[in-house]
Design an enzyme around this catalytic site. Structure first.
Site, PDB file in Angstrom:
ATOM      1  CD  GLU A 338     -41.985  51.219  50.501  1.00  0.00           C
ATOM      2  OE1 GLU A 338     -42.691  51.168  49.490  1.00  0.00           O
ATOM      3  OE2 GLU A 338     -40.865  51.764  50.502  1.00  0.00           O
ATOM      4  CG  HIS A 440     -35.661  55.904  45.824  1.00  0.00           C
ATOM      5  ND1 HIS A 440     -36.059  54.786  45.159  1.00  0.00           N
ATOM      6  CD2 HIS A 440     -36.504  56.008  46.889  1.00  0.00           C
ATOM      7  CE1 HIS A 440     -37.098  54.235  45.778  1.00  0.00           C
ATOM      8  NE2 HIS A 440     -37.386  54.974  46.832  1.00  0.00           N
TER       9      HIS A 440
END
Lengths: 473, 473
Positions: A338, A440
């Site tokens: 993804e 992230h």
């Protein structure tokens, strides 16, 4: 002292009565169907199993601490494929791996960005943006020019030539849903490099997509526009972005030195991991639940999206432990890639389209962190949305005692390619306030996942799956 | 690569549209009053200020890191009184200290509990329960007997004589609201000592009130029943409670050694801290917002209840920064001694009752942690509740875009003594899943408070205060 005693009892009584107990009658009163009692009780059973008896959290703990980061093409990703397949196998589900080719981007040596001020060099806290090319071993040194948007670059045009463009538009803190703020700032990271390259810039530095001012650089993917040169792209922490911006006010011709050695290697084979319970009455009607197995390299990918994977496996686990025998096929899909390609999601949709012996009736994704669930949002092709959403909305009262509402909205990136197949798609909607502290970054680790919050998300998903399986959609 | 580009855009578009934007029209459509637009816009302004411009989080950070623990009677509590008064003063609010006598319990030397097994001694992770007497310097050694409830002790009767009673009933993980589970297990800590003393037990060891299995002992208060001897009481971490219980299965006549030197010193003077904005039209109508300033000694008391104090001060701060001039008096009260006496709450109620020149119309407390707010629950004397709740419920639509609902339920311990004065009382209801990981442990520190979550709670409180101030109640 009698008075004190009285007050202590008052205190505890207040705690006790602060929250309305979630009795079945609350639910039952709002549903006149004869099977409402049974459904409300079964959903309560699902929650009981989720909160006391599911393996979702131990699985996540294991995968995070033993395997860790799982970027597409990495050894971690391959190990995670094996690990999750094994867990699904040993739990007694029917499993298979669905092969797909994935990009293989590697970060290389630790990135370095230095601001060359009059008073000496100042290092910044940075992470290369995923899919970026490297600067080469010698690095790049050039004047830096600050902008707030892609439009600013268009306006500057040739003025950015030979320079490093510094994108510095913050996420909007006033958005209540932080994903909306993410949506409003993400173009800088995603498309900033190519927009700057269009006018001859040498590289870009991008403010991290964080809701806070802190020292954590955030990575994430960029997409190069094939019409322009590929230039290196690096993210800088929000605190350092502020510092650089201030320094630029005093020294407008400031130079930056950037060095990173990341590169895109040839595609490699990887896999979606699939585990399912075959339906007893309508095995060809499929309910998909999933998350994505790949994660960024600086951390364990606990929230993004280890949580969603383990909640999805948890749905199978909970339904099984609750003794439920599905009529339809309940399929858990852990999508690969993804983060920087969506190849797993595309592969699954492609094969689903080709397989005319199966019909999908629901796809439900969890990819917004393992936080306290607040709802499920639904999406579908406009030609079927109104009808499907009306049907699912009739079940919303079952979820109210658990703090879950049903809304219109997006579903998930991995299941996105299934949308043209015209069935209902849902996304678990956890509380979004903390997500961009971890997303992230090097901090997306298991110690920031709360067990109960994770389990409640799995329970919400399992409850919807139970209703859709039992009554169709 | 075109295909990949397409998918990346899909991905971001999905994020962007995942959550319904919180437009004013949503609210406005549901309210036909001519001033709905104005109110919806003002509440949006309150949220904007809360999320970008309030001092609530910096104040909390300062108090936690510079002062830390604030148990009643301690130096920390005295410093916190001065600190918060100073912050309210320098922010331009009218302040005063309201004196009250408080208990002064001190923990003494680090507690020690050892299990004397056949194979040697095993130390347990423990914290004395607040208000407990000490064992004396030599400690106590006695056989341990495990029970699940106060009723169990009644059944055992004289069998507990000369022994240490080990209360080991867990909080119920299946309760969706963790406060309900807390309410269901709290009697062991609160009343376990006196119940055991009634039958001649020497001391009690109590399983910590945690929703998880972990190594964190939780403190909290007990109340001695004056009819029985005071005996020492210590809490043990949930992991160690499990370990002890297992060991007891093999060695039923196991002995425990306990030693603590805590003691209750004479009462000392302390203060509630009060800051207010005088009403311009109805200065004698008072809206109280508050939390409690005291906190347990092993940590900074960040969630319990530094968060509630700073959210309450934040309400004044936000209303001022939003340019709002209240018609009624908005009063922030930081109550002293909620944790082990409630003296501050009682003192405030006593003086409020005596002051016939003022009428209270709302008291709103935040004392359930600085987590993402999910609602406000309301309570009042039954003679006025229906009418008041109906009135406040009419404003619920204004709060829907912010994920806040209005429910019936408890309000707060500190404002509890005001209940006989027959006005509406509210409690901020944050998400409760993480609270008992921190509550009364050494981990209740600022690093576990998320800034946005804290600010959103302050905004929800300020919005309600704005509506009640503007329209009365």
């Amino acid at each position: 002292m009698k008075k004190q005693n009285h007050c202590f009892y008052t205190l505890f009584a207040l705690f006790f009565f602060t929250f309305t107990p979630l009795s079945m009658t609350t639910v039952l009163g709002q549903n006149s169907k004869s099977n409402s009692d049974e459904d409300a009780l079964f959903i309560r059973k699902i929650y009981d199993h989720a909160l006391t008896n599911t393996s979702a959290y131990p699985w996540l703990y294991d995968m995070c601490t033993r395997i860790g980061a799982r970027l597409s093409g990495s050894e971690g990703a391959a190990k995670a494929v094996q690990y999750t397949k094994q867990m699904l196998d040993t739990s007694g589900f029917k499993t298979r791996l669905q092969a797909c080719m994935v990009p293989h981007w590697v970060r290389g040596e630790a990135e370095k960005v230095m601001v060359k001020t009059k008073n000496g060099s100042m290092p910044l806290r940075v992470l290369s943006i995923g899919n970026s090319i490297g600067t080469g071993k010698k690095g790049i040194e050039a004047e830096v020019i600050e902008v707030k948007s892609l439009d600013d670059v268009d306006k500057l045009g040739e003025k950015v030539k030979g320079k490093i463009v510094f994108y510095n538009r913050p996420m909007d803190r006033t958005k209540i849903q932080t994903f909306e703020a993410y949506g409003g700032a993400g173009d800088q990271r995603r498309s900033g490099a190519s927009r700057a390259a269009k006018y001859g810039a040498l590289a870009v530095l991008v403010r991290s997509l964080s809701t806070e001012l802190d020292d954590r650089p955030h990575t994430g993917a960029l997409v190069y526009d094939e019409n322009y040169a590929k230039i290196p792209a690096i993210c800088v922490s929000t605190n350092d972005a502020e510092k650089l911006s201030k320094t630029l006010q005093n020294e407008p011709n400031l130079k930056l030195f950037m060095r990173n050695t990341c590169q895109m290697l040839p595609d490699v084979e990887s896999h979606n991991v699939i585990g399912e319970i075959k339906g007893s009455e309508f095995p060809n009607e499929v309910i998909v639940i999933g998350g994505h197995l790949d994660s960024w390299d600086p951390a364990q990918g606990a929230h993004d999206d280890g949580a969603g994977c383990m909640q999805s496996m948890g749905v199978l686990d909970i339904l099984k432990k609750s003794g439920y025998k599905p009529k339809r096929t309940i399929r858990c899909v852990l999508f690969m890639n993804e983060e920087n390609g969506l190849r797993g999601g595309m592969k699954y949709a492609e094969e689903a389209k080709a397989n005319t012996s199966e019909t999908h009736i629901l796809a439900l994704e969890s990819d917004a962190g393992g936080f306290s669930p607040r709802g499920i949002s639904f999406d579908a092709d406009p030609s079927v949305f109104t009808e499907k959403f009306k049907k699912v909305s009739a079940w919303e009262d079952f979820m109210k005692p658990y703090g879950i509402d049903f809304t219109k909205g997006g579903s998930g990136a991995d299941i996105g390619p299934l949308k043209p197949q015209k069935f209902l798609m849902g996304g678990l909607r956890p509380d979004s306030q903390r997500y961009f502290d971890f997303h992230h970054t090097a901090f997306d680790n298991i110690e920031f996942v709360n067990r109960r919050e994770l389990e409640l998300g799995a329970a919400a998903m399992a409850s919807l799956v139970y209703l859709v399986d039992k009554y169709g959609l």
